[in-house]
Design a protein around this motif. Structure first.
Motif, PDB file in Angstrom:
ATOM      1  N   ALA A 156       0.784  -1.122  -0.121  1.00  0.00           N
ATOM      2  CA  ALA A 156       0.036   0.114  -0.027  1.00  0.00           C
ATOM      3  C   ALA A 156       0.834   1.190  -0.003  1.00  0.00           C
ATOM      4  CB  ALA A 156      -0.933  -0.118   1.227  1.00  0.00           C
ATOM      5  N   ALA A 157       0.128   2.295  -0.546  1.00  0.00           N
ATOM      6  CA  ALA A 157       0.978   3.753  -0.449  1.00  0.00           C
ATOM      7  C   ALA A 157      -0.150   4.549  -0.293  1.00  0.00           C
ATOM      8  CB  ALA A 157       1.736   4.048  -1.837  1.00  0.00           C
ATOM      9  N   ALA A 158      -0.067   5.294   1.029  1.00  0.00           N
ATOM     10  CA  ALA A 158      -0.971   6.276   1.642  1.00  0.00           C
ATOM     11  C   ALA A 158      -0.473   7.509   0.780  1.00  0.00           C
ATOM     12  CB  ALA A 158      -1.023   6.445   2.758  1.00  0.00           C
ATOM     13  N   VAL A 159      -1.402   8.216   0.017  1.00  0.00           N
ATOM     14  CA  VAL A 159      -1.239   9.523  -0.794  1.00  0.00           C
ATOM     15  C   VAL A 159      -1.617  10.682  -0.152  1.00  0.00           C
ATOM     16  CG1 VAL A 159      -1.214  10.545  -2.950  1.00  0.00           C
ATOM     17  CG2 VAL A 159      -1.032   8.032  -2.927  1.00  0.00           C
ATOM     18  N   TYR A 160      -1.017  11.804   0.209  1.00  0.00           N
ATOM     19  CA  TYR A 160      -1.354  12.990   0.657  1.00  0.00           C
ATOM     20  C   TYR A 160      -1.368  14.154  -0.196  1.00  0.00           C
ATOM     21  CZ  TYR A 160      -0.963  10.145   5.093  1.00  0.00           C
ATOM     22  OH  TYR A 160      -1.057   9.092   5.724  1.00  0.00           O
ATOM     23  N   VAL A 161      -2.203  15.109   0.047  1.00  0.00           N
ATOM     24  CA  VAL A 161      -2.198  16.364  -0.742  1.00  0.00           C
ATOM     25  C   VAL A 161      -2.588  17.515   0.078  1.00  0.00           C
ATOM     26  CG1 VAL A 161      -3.405  15.098  -2.898  1.00  0.00           C
ATOM     27  CG2 VAL A 161      -4.842  16.160  -0.995  1.00  0.00           C
ATOM     28  N   PRO A 162      -2.207  18.676  -0.165  1.00  0.00           N
ATOM     29  CA  PRO A 162      -2.615  19.804   0.789  1.00  0.00           C
ATOM     30  C   PRO A 162      -4.220  19.717   1.132  1.00  0.00           C
ATOM     31  CG  PRO A 162      -1.410  20.528  -1.258  1.00  0.00           C
ATOM     32  CD  PRO A 162      -1.704  19.036  -1.353  1.00  0.00           C
ATOM     33  N   ALA A 163      -4.109  20.183   2.305  1.00  0.00           N
ATOM     34  CA  ALA A 163      -5.612  20.363   3.035  1.00  0.00           C
ATOM     35  C   ALA A 163      -6.205  21.346   2.533  1.00  0.00           C
ATOM     36  CB  ALA A 163      -5.413  20.256   4.580  1.00  0.00           C
ATOM     37  N   LYS A 164      -7.573  21.366   2.525  1.00  0.00           N
ATOM     38  CA  LYS A 164      -8.567  22.293   2.022  1.00  0.00           C
ATOM     39  C   LYS A 164      -8.361  23.552   2.480  1.00  0.00           C
ATOM     40  CE  LYS A 164     -13.471  23.340   1.548  1.00  0.00           C
ATOM     41  NZ  LYS A 164     -14.883  22.831   2.115  1.00  0.00           N
ATOM     42  N   GLY A 165      -8.136  24.430   1.639  1.00  0.00           N
ATOM     43  CA  GLY A 165      -7.842  26.126   2.117  1.00  0.00           C
ATOM     44  C   GLY A 165      -6.506  26.214   1.970  1.00  0.00           C
ATOM     45  N   GLU A 166      -5.575  25.242   1.775  1.00  0.00           N
ATOM     46  CA  GLU A 166      -4.199  25.344   1.782  1.00  0.00           C
ATOM     47  C   GLU A 166      -3.425  25.815   0.445  1.00  0.00           C
ATOM     48  OE1 GLU A 166      -2.282  25.791   4.379  1.00  0.00           O
ATOM     49  OE2 GLU A 166      -3.443  25.014   5.894  1.00  0.00           O
ATOM     50  N   THR A 167      -2.714  26.874   0.415  1.00  0.00           N
ATOM     51  CA  THR A 167      -2.101  27.285  -0.971  1.00  0.00           C
ATOM     52  C   THR A 167      -0.817  26.608  -0.861  1.00  0.00           C
ATOM     53  OG1 THR A 167      -1.469  29.277   0.101  1.00  0.00           O
ATOM     54  CG2 THR A 167      -3.632  29.165  -1.101  1.00  0.00           C
ATOM     55  N   CYS A 168      -0.135  26.142   0.143  1.00  0.00           N
ATOM     56  CA  CYS A 168       1.023  25.663  -0.153  1.00  0.00           C
ATOM     57  C   CYS A 168       1.374  24.430  -0.969  1.00  0.00           C
ATOM     58  CB  CYS A 168       1.616  25.280   1.330  1.00  0.00           C
ATOM     59  SG  CYS A 168       0.475  24.081   2.200  1.00  0.00           S
ATOM     60  N   ARG A 181      -0.802  14.870   7.784  1.00  0.00           N
ATOM     61  CA  ARG A 181       0.648  15.081   8.057  1.00  0.00           C
ATOM     62  C   ARG A 181       1.093  16.391   7.731  1.00  0.00           C
ATOM     63  NH1 ARG A 181       3.937  12.008   4.180  1.00  0.00           N
ATOM     64  NH2 ARG A 181       5.390  11.852   5.624  1.00  0.00           N
ATOM     65  N   THR A 182       2.222  16.800   8.012  1.00  0.00           N
ATOM     66  CA  THR A 182       2.756  18.179   7.563  1.00  0.00           C
ATOM     67  C   THR A 182       4.154  17.689   6.933  1.00  0.00           C
ATOM     68  OG1 THR A 182       1.770  19.275   9.233  1.00  0.00           O
ATOM     69  CG2 THR A 182       3.544  20.392   8.260  1.00  0.00           C
ATOM     70  N   VAL A 183       4.360  18.291   5.775  1.00  0.00           N
ATOM     71  CA  VAL A 183       5.443  17.986   5.016  1.00  0.00           C
ATOM     72  C   VAL A 183       6.056  19.248   4.654  1.00  0.00           C
ATOM     73  CG1 VAL A 183       6.850  16.900   3.224  1.00  0.00           C
ATOM     74  CG2 VAL A 183       4.794  15.450   4.502  1.00  0.00           C
ATOM     75  N   SER A 184       7.191  19.832   4.487  1.00  0.00           N
ATOM     76  CA  SER A 184       7.969  20.777   4.279  1.00  0.00           C
ATOM     77  C   SER A 184       7.009  22.111   4.463  1.00  0.00           C
ATOM     78  CB  SER A 184       8.130  20.937   2.865  1.00  0.00           C
ATOM     79  OG  SER A 184       9.107  19.975   2.556  1.00  0.00           O
ATOM     80  N   GLY A 185       6.445  21.907   6.144  1.00  0.00           N
ATOM     81  CA  GLY A 185       5.800  22.971   6.420  1.00  0.00           C
ATOM     82  C   GLY A 185       4.086  23.010   5.994  1.00  0.00           C
ATOM     83  N   CYS A 186       3.779  22.031   4.891  1.00  0.00           N
ATOM     84  CA  CYS A 186       2.592  22.163   4.258  1.00  0.00           C
ATOM     85  C   CYS A 186       1.592  21.262   5.016  1.00  0.00           C
ATOM     86  CB  CYS A 186       2.907  22.033   2.997  1.00  0.00           C
ATOM     87  SG  CYS A 186       1.310  22.174   1.940  1.00  0.00           S
ATOM     88  N   PRO A 187       0.528  21.537   5.587  1.00  0.00           N
ATOM     89  CA  PRO A 187      -0.628  20.550   6.266  1.00  0.00           C
ATOM     90  C   PRO A 187      -1.156  19.769   5.068  1.00  0.00           C
ATOM     91  CG  PRO A 187      -0.788  22.816   7.178  1.00  0.00           C
ATOM     92  CD  PRO A 187       0.041  23.107   5.794  1.00  0.00           C
ATOM     93  N   LEU A 188      -0.949  18.473   5.350  1.00  0.00           N
ATOM     94  CA  LEU A 188      -1.546  17.450   4.111  1.00  0.00           C
ATOM     95  C   LEU A 188      -2.733  16.790   4.856  1.00  0.00           C
ATOM     96  CD1 LEU A 188       1.909  16.379   2.676  1.00  0.00           C
ATOM     97  CD2 LEU A 188       0.381  18.234   2.085  1.00  0.00           C
TER      98      LEU A 188
END
Length: 265
Positions: A50-62, A92-99
Motif C-alpha cells: 500500500a501507498a497512502a497518498v497525501y495532498v494539501p488540506a482544504k484551503g491550503e495554498t502551500c 501529515r505536515t511535510v515541508s511546512g505544508c499541512p496535508l
C-alpha cells in the motif's frame, strides 16, 4: 524535574497539539484519534502492498517541493516483514505544508510458484474526500469496521522459446455477495468517517483458471492443451482453427507438461 516545570511542559504539549490541528480540517480535537487501520482478508499466499497518498488540506495554498514525502508506503518488502494491519495517518505536515490523506493505492499480490518471480499483482484503491455522495458512501458496523470486496482470477499463458507457463492476476470489484460490479476493487470514504476506524478489503479467488489470450489453448475434459501454432518457436501460437496439434510447455518449477493444470494426461 519539579512539579511546576512538569505542569508547564504538559501545557506546552497541549498547546502544540492544538496548533497542529489548526488549519487542517474542522473537527480536529485534542485526544481524538487521527489515524485509522487498514487491513485485509486474503487467500493463502496473497499479500498487499500500500501507498497512502497525501495532498494539501482544504484551503491550503502551500505545495511540497517535488511532491517529496507525500506518499507513505506499507509492506514494501512483502512477503518479508509483512504486516496485515497498517496504521494510516489522516493528516501529515511535510515541508511546512499541512496535508490530508487523499487515497490508499493498493497492490494485491498472489504467489503461484517457488521462484522469486512467480507472482503477479492487481490494483485496488481506497479514496478519501471531505464529502462522499450518499449512494457511494461506505458504512461501518457497530465495532467500527467497514469492508469492501474483490474477486481475483488467475490467467495463464506461456512465454519464451521454451514456452514456460506464467500467470497473471486480475482482481475486480464485487458487492458483499460476490457479484461483479465495475472496475478493480475500490471504496470511497468521507474523512470524518475514518478516525479510529478500520477499513478492510476482502478478497476471494476464483477456482477456475483460464488462458490469458483467446484462441491459444483448447479445453478438454481433463484440462487445457496449448496450441502449437506455426511451430514450437512461434511466440504467439494462436490456434487458428488447428485443434489437433498441441505443444508441451514448462511449469514454473521446471517440469515438462502437456496439459494444464494436471501436467500429464
Amino acid at each position: 524535574m519539579n512539579s511546576m516545570s512538569h505542569a508547564l511542559n504538559h501545557r506546552l504539549l497541549i498547546l502544540l497539539s492544538a496548533m497542529a490541528c489548526m488549519g487542517v480540517l474542522t473537527g480536529c480535537s485534542i485526544g481524538k484519534s487521527e489515524t485509522f487501520t487498514f487491513t485485509a482478508d486474503l487467500p493463502p499466499n496473497f499479500y498487499y502492498q500500500a501507498a497512502a497518498v497525501y495532498v494539501p488540506a482544504k484551503g491550503e495554498t502551500c505545495t511540497v517541493p517535488g511532491g517529496k514525502n507525500t506518499h507513505v508506503g506499507y509492506n514494501r518488502h512483502w512477503p518479508k516483514d509483512y504486516k496485515n494491519e497498517s496504521i494510516v495517518a489522516l493528516y501529515r505536515t511535510v515541508s511546512g505544508c499541512p496535508l490530508v490523506i487523499s487515497s490508499i493505492r493498493l497492490k494485491i499480490y498472489g504467489i503461484y510458484g517457488e521462484d522469486r518471480d512467480d507472482y503477479s499483482g492487481s490494483n485496488a484503491t481506497v479514496v478519501t474526500r471531505e464529502v462522499i455522495p450518499p449512494e457511494f458512501k461506505k458504512e461501518f458496523d457497530p465495532v467500527g469496521v467497514s469492508a469492501f470486496y474483490g474477486r481475483c482470477k488467475w490467467y495463464f499463458r506461456t512465454i519464451g522459446k521454451t514456452r514456460v507457463l506464467r500467470k497473471l492476476l486480475i482482481c475486480k470489484d464485487t458487492d458483499a455477495e460476490g457479484n461483479l460490479t465495475l472496475g478493480y476493487p475500490w471504496a470511497p470514504y468521507a474523512l470524518n468517517q475514518l478516525a479510529g476506524k478500520t477499513v478492510k478489503i476482502k478478497i476471494t479467488i476464483d477456482k477456475e483458471e483460464v488462458p490469458y489470450m483467446k484462441d491459444t489453448w483448447v479445453k478438454f475434459p481433463n484440462g487445457w492443451k496449448r496450441c502449437m501454432g506455426k511451430s514450437f518457436e512461434d511466440q504467439s501460437a494462436f490456434c487458428y482453427g488447428n485443434y489437433k496439434d498441441f505443444s508441451s510447455y514448462i511449469m514454473p518449477d521446471g517440469k515438462q507438461c502437456t496439459i494444464y493444470p494436471g501436467c500429464t494426461e
